[in-house]
Design a protein around this motif. Structure first.
Motif, PDB file in Angstrom:
ATOM      1  N   SER A   1       0.782  -1.305  -0.005  1.00 33.35           N
ATOM      2  CA  SER A   1      -0.053  -0.100  -0.066  1.00 33.35           C
ATOM      3  C   SER A   1       0.818   1.507  -0.074  1.00 33.35           C
ATOM      4  CB  SER A   1      -0.808   0.023   1.215  1.00 33.35           C
ATOM      5  OG  SER A   1      -1.768  -1.029   1.174  1.00 33.35           O
ATOM      6  N   PHE A   2       0.499   2.376  -0.728  1.00 35.45           N
ATOM      7  CA  PHE A   2       1.278   3.520  -0.926  1.00 35.45           C
ATOM      8  C   PHE A   2       0.320   4.754  -0.629  1.00 35.45           C
ATOM      9  CE2 PHE A   2       2.795   0.326  -3.744  1.00 35.45           C
ATOM     10  CZ  PHE A   2       4.416   0.224  -3.632  1.00 35.45           C
ATOM     11  N   VAL A   3       0.987   5.611  -0.120  1.00 38.73           N
ATOM     12  CA  VAL A   3       0.481   7.019   0.049  1.00 38.73           C
ATOM     13  C   VAL A   3       1.046   8.033  -0.805  1.00 38.73           C
ATOM     14  CG1 VAL A   3      -0.622   6.637   2.331  1.00 38.73           C
ATOM     15  CG2 VAL A   3       1.659   7.471   2.225  1.00 38.73           C
ATOM     16  N   THR A   4       0.622   9.054  -1.323  1.00 35.40           N
ATOM     17  CA  THR A   4       1.089  10.259  -1.963  1.00 35.40           C
ATOM     18  C   THR A   4       1.008  11.288  -1.176  1.00 35.40           C
ATOM     19  OG1 THR A   4       0.169   9.205  -4.030  1.00 35.40           O
ATOM     20  CG2 THR A   4       0.961  11.699  -4.191  1.00 35.40           C
ATOM     21  N   LEU A   5       2.163  11.971  -0.815  1.00 35.00           N
ATOM     22  CA  LEU A   5       2.433  13.051   0.106  1.00 35.00           C
ATOM     23  C   LEU A   5       2.808  14.086  -0.502  1.00 35.00           C
ATOM     24  CD1 LEU A   5       4.677  11.021   2.868  1.00 35.00           C
ATOM     25  CD2 LEU A   5       2.217  11.279   2.900  1.00 35.00           C
ATOM     26  N   GLU A   6       2.271  15.347  -0.053  1.00 34.79           N
ATOM     27  CA  GLU A   6       2.738  16.540  -0.423  1.00 34.79           C
ATOM     28  C   GLU A   6       3.603  17.211   0.634  1.00 34.79           C
ATOM     29  OE1 GLU A   6       0.190  19.799  -2.965  1.00 34.79           O
ATOM     30  OE2 GLU A   6       0.317  20.504  -0.836  1.00 34.79           O
TER      31      GLU A   6
ATOM     32  N   LYS B   1       7.840   6.777  10.207  1.00 37.04           N
ATOM     33  CA  LYS B   1       9.278   7.188  10.048  1.00 37.04           C
ATOM     34  C   LYS B   1       9.201   8.622   9.426  1.00 37.04           C
ATOM     35  CE  LYS B   1      11.271   2.507   9.395  1.00 37.04           C
ATOM     36  NZ  LYS B   1      12.014   1.697   8.615  1.00 37.04           N
ATOM     37  N   ILE B   2       8.388   8.735   8.288  1.00 37.82           N
ATOM     38  CA  ILE B   2       8.493  10.015   7.704  1.00 37.82           C
ATOM     39  C   ILE B   2       7.836  11.113   8.701  1.00 37.82           C
ATOM     40  CG2 ILE B   2       7.402  11.268   5.749  1.00 37.82           C
ATOM     41  CD1 ILE B   2       7.391   8.480   4.229  1.00 37.82           C
ATOM     42  N   ASP B   3       6.684  10.662   9.342  1.00 39.49           N
ATOM     43  CA  ASP B   3       6.197  11.566  10.235  1.00 39.49           C
ATOM     44  C   ASP B   3       7.253  12.175  11.431  1.00 39.49           C
ATOM     45  OD1 ASP B   3       3.856  12.841  11.507  1.00 39.49           O
ATOM     46  OD2 ASP B   3       3.811  11.656  13.073  1.00 39.49           O
ATOM     47  N   ASP B   4       8.025  11.224  11.903  1.00 39.20           N
ATOM     48  CA  ASP B   4       9.155  11.724  12.913  1.00 39.20           C
ATOM     49  C   ASP B   4      10.090  12.639  12.143  1.00 39.20           C
ATOM     50  OD1 ASP B   4       7.940   9.975  14.658  1.00 39.20           O
ATOM     51  OD2 ASP B   4       9.063   8.286  14.533  1.00 39.20           O
ATOM     52  N   ILE B   5      10.378  12.148  10.876  1.00 41.16           N
ATOM     53  CA  ILE B   5      11.430  13.071  10.430  1.00 41.16           C
ATOM     54  C   ILE B   5      11.149  14.225  10.146  1.00 41.16           C
ATOM     55  CG2 ILE B   5      12.860  13.130   8.091  1.00 41.16           C
ATOM     56  CD1 ILE B   5      12.940  10.303   8.156  1.00 41.16           C
TER      57      ILE B   5
ATOM     58  N   LYS C   1      11.078  16.522  13.181  1.00 41.57           N
ATOM     59  CA  LYS C   1      12.581  16.958  13.537  1.00 41.57           C
ATOM     60  C   LYS C   1      12.832  17.941  12.638  1.00 41.57           C
ATOM     61  CE  LYS C   1      13.862  12.267  15.265  1.00 41.57           C
ATOM     62  NZ  LYS C   1      14.820  11.329  15.188  1.00 41.57           N
ATOM     63  N   THR C   2      12.686  18.084  11.465  1.00 41.18           N
ATOM     64  CA  THR C   2      13.075  19.205  10.353  1.00 41.18           C
ATOM     65  C   THR C   2      12.129  20.020   9.966  1.00 41.18           C
ATOM     66  OG1 THR C   2      12.147  17.814   8.261  1.00 41.18           O
ATOM     67  CG2 THR C   2      14.513  17.262   9.126  1.00 41.18           C
ATOM     68  N   GLY C   3      10.948  20.275  10.759  1.00 40.98           N
ATOM     69  CA  GLY C   3      10.043  21.433  10.728  1.00 40.98           C
ATOM     70  C   GLY C   3       9.605  21.335   9.259  1.00 40.98           C
ATOM     71  N   THR C   4       9.393  20.113   8.771  1.00 40.58           N
ATOM     72  CA  THR C   4       8.608  19.855   7.265  1.00 40.58           C
ATOM     73  C   THR C   4       7.110  19.582   7.468  1.00 40.58           C
ATOM     74  OG1 THR C   4      10.857  19.216   6.283  1.00 40.58           O
ATOM     75  CG2 THR C   4       8.587  18.779   5.035  1.00 40.58           C
ATOM     76  N   LYS C   5       6.347  20.188   6.781  1.00 40.73           N
ATOM     77  CA  LYS C   5       4.747  19.941   6.671  1.00 40.73           C
ATOM     78  C   LYS C   5       4.642  18.928   5.670  1.00 40.73           C
ATOM     79  CE  LYS C   5       3.322  24.606   8.197  1.00 40.73           C
ATOM     80  NZ  LYS C   5       2.513  25.739   7.745  1.00 40.73           N
ATOM     81  N   VAL C   6       3.855  17.814   6.238  1.00 38.14           N
ATOM     82  CA  VAL C   6       3.554  16.787   5.401  1.00 38.14           C
ATOM     83  C   VAL C   6       1.992  16.602   5.182  1.00 38.14           C
ATOM     84  CG1 VAL C   6       3.774  14.311   4.972  1.00 38.14           C
ATOM     85  CG2 VAL C   6       5.684  15.474   5.809  1.00 38.14           C
ATOM     86  N   LYS C   7       1.644  16.391   3.884  1.00 37.94           N
ATOM     87  CA  LYS C   7       0.129  16.264   3.839  1.00 37.94           C
ATOM     88  C   LYS C   7      -0.156  15.209   2.845  1.00 37.94           C
ATOM     89  CE  LYS C   7      -3.631  18.887   1.789  1.00 37.94           C
ATOM     90  NZ  LYS C   7      -4.121  20.100   1.044  1.00 37.94           N
TER      91      LYS C   7
END
Length: 379
Positions: free
Chosen positions: A12-17, A59-63, A66-72
């Motif tokens: 299963s995959f998710v597409t992130l912005e 894992k992406i959520d944790d990274i 830490k880097t202050g990146t917004k993930v949607k």
């Protein structure tokens, strides 16, 4: 979501912005942490769209934190999400399954009996026979042998010449043809007279054998003797089988009352519905509406045991009809009705149409004058 074992959903995959000042740095961090990334598309300087495995999402959520990146998350693909939806909607799915099972169970029963017969054979008579066999609405299909049913109905009713019983969905459809008794005939070697089968005025008389006792212009009544079954001189008469035609002018009258006005029904657009489930003799009400319409059209839809009643409010408008058109249409209807009783040998010689008006009613009277053979053999 942390309670879910994501390793089960490797496909299963998710597409992130991704929104970051330096999105390339964030992507490099993903690769260093053994996170598989594909379909990377750069929308602008700070925004990148990419696709990752669903199992690596935390894992992406944790990274990102830490880097202050917004993930949607903008898109989800794979069977994992299907199972997650099912977990959240178990009650709905369970209800759908139960409903489907109920519909399937109810479809194994007969909920309607449709009987089609001819003029002299009563559907009520066949329905009473079916009830005596234990066949009525609510009977299970597996207990019903249509071929055996056909044989029973033929054996128990002498008026049935042919019958067909078939199950169509939740309907038992029965089509029956009545047995017709042939008209009484007189053998060629038997003595008989020719009598009038209806009233009329004699126009022409043709005899092959026998003695005519009527002439042109005579008025005869039904049952009067037209040709006597005997021949010879006064003191030397002998019986014969009378043959011939007696053409008479017959009169057929019909009267019908019609209204001078017509009523046009128009729907207002207002509608109410009632929904029921009928199980044998029991009715379960799903939706019951109060009908305050003074005039309405009712439409009933039977979908197996589910009955839906729709009531459409209507308003009636009265307007004067064209009198000539009304009289013409009514007279044609009467003439067609009279003509149905004629055979091909009958010749219509005149049609007399009369009418009278009284209040809101027009009385149309039609007299059809025909020439036909009124002679029939009788012992």
């Amino acid at each position: 979501m942390s309670k879910i074992n994501l390793n089960k959903y490797k496909n299963s995959f998710v597409t992130l912005e991704i929104h970051s000042l330096i999105p390339e740095k964030f992507i490099n961090l993903l690769w260093k942490n053994n996170i598989y990334v594909k379909n990377i598309k750069k929308k602008n300087i700070t925004t990148v769209v990419l696709e990752v495995n669903f199992k690596d999402y935390f894992k992406i959520d944790d990274i990102s934190k830490k880097t202050g990146t917004k993930v949607k998350i903008i898109k989800r693909n794979g069977i994992a999400f299907f199972f997650l939806k099912i977990r959240k909607r178990r009650a709905l799915i369970f209800g759908i399954l139960i409903f489907a099972l109920i519909i399937y169970y109810l479809s194994t029963f007969i909920w309607k009996i449709d009987i089609e017969t001819e003029k002299n054979l009563s559907p009520y008579e066949i329905r009473r026979k079916l009830i005596s066999y234990g066949i009525k609405e609510g009977v299970n299909k597996k207990n019903l042998d249509v071929y055996s049913l056909e044989e029973k109905l033929l054996d128990d009713n002498n008026n049935i010449m042919w019958i067909r019983a078939r199950i169509e969905g939740a309907t038992l459809k029965i089509t029956a043809s009545e047995r017709r008794i042939p008209p009484e005939t007189v053998a060629e070697d038997e003595t008989c007279d020719l009598v009038a089968r209806c009233d009329g005025e004699v126009v022409r008389v043709y005899t092959v054998s026998g003695t005519a006792i009527v002439k042109n212009g005579d008025i005869v009544k039904k049952g009067d003797i037209l040709v006597k079954g005997e021949q010879g001189k006064e003191h030397n008469l002998y019986p014969v089988h009378a043959k011939g035609n007696v053409i008479a002018r017959t009169f057929h009258e019909e009267i019908k009352d019609v209204k001078k006005y017509k009523i046009k029904r128009e729907r207002t657009g207002k509608i109410i519905k009632n929904i029921y489930i009928k199980l044998g003799n029991k009715v379960l009400t799903i939706k019951k509406s109060v009908n305050n319409f003074s005039k309405y059209d009712k439409i009933e839809n039977n979908k197996g045991p589910i009955i839906i009643e729709e009531f459409y409010e209507v308003k009636e408008k009265k307007y004067d009809a064209d009198k000539k058109e009304l009289i013409d249409n009514t007279s044609k209807e009467i003439i067609n009705k009279i003509s149905l009783n004629f055979n091909k040998s009958v010749n219509i010689v005149d049609k007399i149409i009369d009418y009278k008006e009284e209040n809101d009613t027009i009385t149309v009277r039609v007299l059809v004058v025909a020439e036909e053979n009124i002679a029939e053999a009788k012992k």
